[in-house]
Scaffold this motif. Structure first.
Motif, short mmCIF file in Angstrom:
data_model
loop_
_atom_site.label_atom_id
_atom_site.label_comp_id
_atom_site.label_asym_id
_atom_site.label_seq_id
_atom_site.Cartn_x
_atom_site.Cartn_y
_atom_site.Cartn_z
N LEU A 127 -11.51 5.79 -10.70
CA LEU A 127 -11.20 6.63 -11.86
C LEU A 127 -10.07 6.03 -12.70
N LEU A 128 -9.08 5.44 -12.03
CA LEU A 128 -7.99 4.81 -12.78
C LEU A 128 -8.48 3.61 -13.58
N GLY A 129 -9.24 2.73 -12.92
CA GLY A 129 -9.72 1.52 -13.59
C GLY A 129 -10.68 1.83 -14.72
N MET A 130 -11.64 2.69 -14.45
CA MET A 130 -12.62 3.04 -15.48
C MET A 130 -11.97 3.86 -16.60
N GLY A 131 -11.01 4.71 -16.23
CA GLY A 131 -10.28 5.48 -17.25
C GLY A 131 -9.48 4.57 -18.16
N ARG A 132 -8.89 3.55 -17.59
CA ARG A 132 -8.09 2.60 -18.38
C ARG A 132 -8.96 1.90 -19.42
N LEU A 133 -10.19 1.58 -19.03
CA LEU A 133 -11.12 0.96 -19.97
C LEU A 133 -11.45 1.89 -21.14
N ARG A 134 -11.24 3.18 -20.95
CA ARG A 134 -11.50 4.17 -22.00
C ARG A 134 -10.21 4.60 -22.71
N GLY A 135 -9.11 3.90 -22.40
CA GLY A 135 -7.86 4.20 -23.07
C GLY A 135 -7.03 5.30 -22.42
N MET A 136 -7.36 5.69 -21.20
CA MET A 136 -6.59 6.71 -20.50
C MET A 136 -5.60 6.06 -19.54
N ASP A 137 -4.38 6.59 -19.51
CA ASP A 137 -3.39 6.14 -18.53
C ASP A 137 -3.71 6.79 -17.19
N GLY A 138 -3.25 6.17 -16.12
CA GLY A 138 -3.54 6.75 -14.81
C GLY A 138 -2.47 6.49 -13.78
N VAL A 139 -2.39 7.43 -12.84
CA VAL A 139 -1.46 7.37 -11.72
C VAL A 139 -2.23 7.74 -10.46
N CYS A 140 -2.01 7.02 -9.39
CA CYS A 140 -2.53 7.40 -8.08
C CYS A 140 -1.34 7.66 -7.16
N LEU A 141 -1.32 8.83 -6.55
CA LEU A 141 -0.30 9.17 -5.56
C LEU A 141 -0.96 9.22 -4.20
N MET A 142 -0.34 8.55 -3.21
CA MET A 142 -0.91 8.49 -1.86
C MET A 142 0.13 8.92 -0.85
N GLY A 143 -0.21 9.93 -0.07
CA GLY A 143 0.67 10.41 0.98
C GLY A 143 0.51 9.58 2.24
N GLU A 144 1.63 9.13 2.78
CA GLU A 144 1.60 8.32 4.00
C GLU A 144 1.17 9.19 5.18
N THR A 145 0.17 8.73 5.92
CA THR A 145 -0.40 9.50 7.01
C THR A 145 -0.87 8.57 8.13
N PRO A 146 -0.86 9.05 9.38
CA PRO A 146 -1.45 8.23 10.44
C PRO A 146 -2.94 7.97 10.20
N GLY A 147 -3.61 8.93 9.54
CA GLY A 147 -5.00 8.74 9.19
C GLY A 147 -5.99 9.29 10.20
N TYR A 148 -5.51 9.98 11.23
CA TYR A 148 -6.40 10.48 12.28
C TYR A 148 -7.02 11.83 11.95
N PHE A 149 -6.44 12.57 11.02
CA PHE A 149 -6.84 13.94 10.76
C PHE A 149 -6.37 14.34 9.37
N ILE A 150 -6.79 15.50 8.91
CA ILE A 150 -6.31 16.01 7.63
C ILE A 150 -4.82 16.28 7.80
N ASP A 151 -4.02 15.67 6.98
CA ASP A 151 -2.57 15.67 7.16
C ASP A 151 -1.89 16.52 6.08
N ALA A 152 -1.55 17.75 6.44
CA ALA A 152 -0.94 18.68 5.49
C ALA A 152 0.45 18.22 5.06
N GLU A 153 1.17 17.55 5.95
CA GLU A 153 2.51 17.09 5.60
C GLU A 153 2.45 15.99 4.53
N ALA A 154 1.50 15.07 4.66
CA ALA A 154 1.33 14.03 3.64
C ALA A 154 0.88 14.67 2.32
N ALA A 155 0.00 15.66 2.41
CA ALA A 155 -0.45 16.36 1.20
C ALA A 155 0.72 17.06 0.52
N ARG A 156 1.57 17.70 1.30
CA ARG A 156 2.72 18.39 0.74
C ARG A 156 3.64 17.40 0.02
#
Length: 189
Positions: A103-132
């Motif tokens: 979405l960021l790359g394709m949006g940029r091609l259409r003139g839209m700015d973009g930000v991706c935020l990623m919460g650090e997580t072990p990755g084993y399960f849905i991580d509410a603390e990373a989401a928070r």
């Protein structure tokens, strides 16, 4: 597969309009990813969207003491804004996969700015603390107010799950440390 759009009018400290997309899955093939992202961008572009925020997790494979937020942006101005909010910039050693990056790359091609935020997580399960952690940054950046109480409760449940999993792992390690010639008679298979 479900993607739902929600609309906020004159919301937050800046009284901006927001289109929020919530989805439960992504395209299963590269072609499907591009098609779905293109349709999403067509939709929001029709409403004059100029900036995209995508959210995701950054799996470490290791326990995380306190979730940090990593980010990427399509302009140096947004990179500086992310840094001001304590976001660690994602290095060039790995891409952002799936819809969050596309979405960021394709949006940029259409003139839209973009930000991706990623919460650090072990990755084993849905991580509410990373989401928070990433939601706190997003809410600061957008000047929106959202009650995170339920997410706090879920984060506490997640901490308990991690603790229990670590305890079980330690017990397995201790059971595996048998002396030579000893047999572990607890397993019946």
């Amino acid at each position: 597969m479900r993607n739902e759009f929600y609309y906020l009018r004159d919301a937050g400290g800046d009284e901006r309009d927001y289109i929020i997309l919530v989805g439960n899955t992504q395209g299963l093939s590269p072609e499907g990813q591009y098609e779905i992202c293109g349709m999403i961008l067509d939709f929001v572009e029709g409403y004059g969207a100029r900036r995209i925020f995508t959210l995701g997790g950054l799996a470490t494979g290791q326990p995380v003491e306190k979730a940090r937020v990593y980010g990427a942006a399509t302009s140096m101005e947004l990179v500086e804004d992310l840094k001001e909010h304590g976001v660690i910039m994602r290095s060039a050693d790995g891409g952002i996969i799936g819809a969050s990056g596309l979405l960021l790359g394709m949006g940029r091609l259409r003139g839209m700015d973009g930000v991706c935020l990623m919460g650090e997580t072990p990755g084993y399960f849905i991580d509410a603390e990373a989401a928070r952690a990433l939601l706190e940054v997003l809410l600061e950046m957008t000047k929106l107010e959202v009650d995170l109480e339920k997410l706090e409760e879920r984060a506490e449940e997640t901490k308990k799950m991690i603790s229990k999993a670590q305890q079980m792992e330690q017990e397995m390690i201790e059971r595996m440390n048998l002396k030579p010639g000893e047999e572990d008679l607890r397993y019946i298979g």
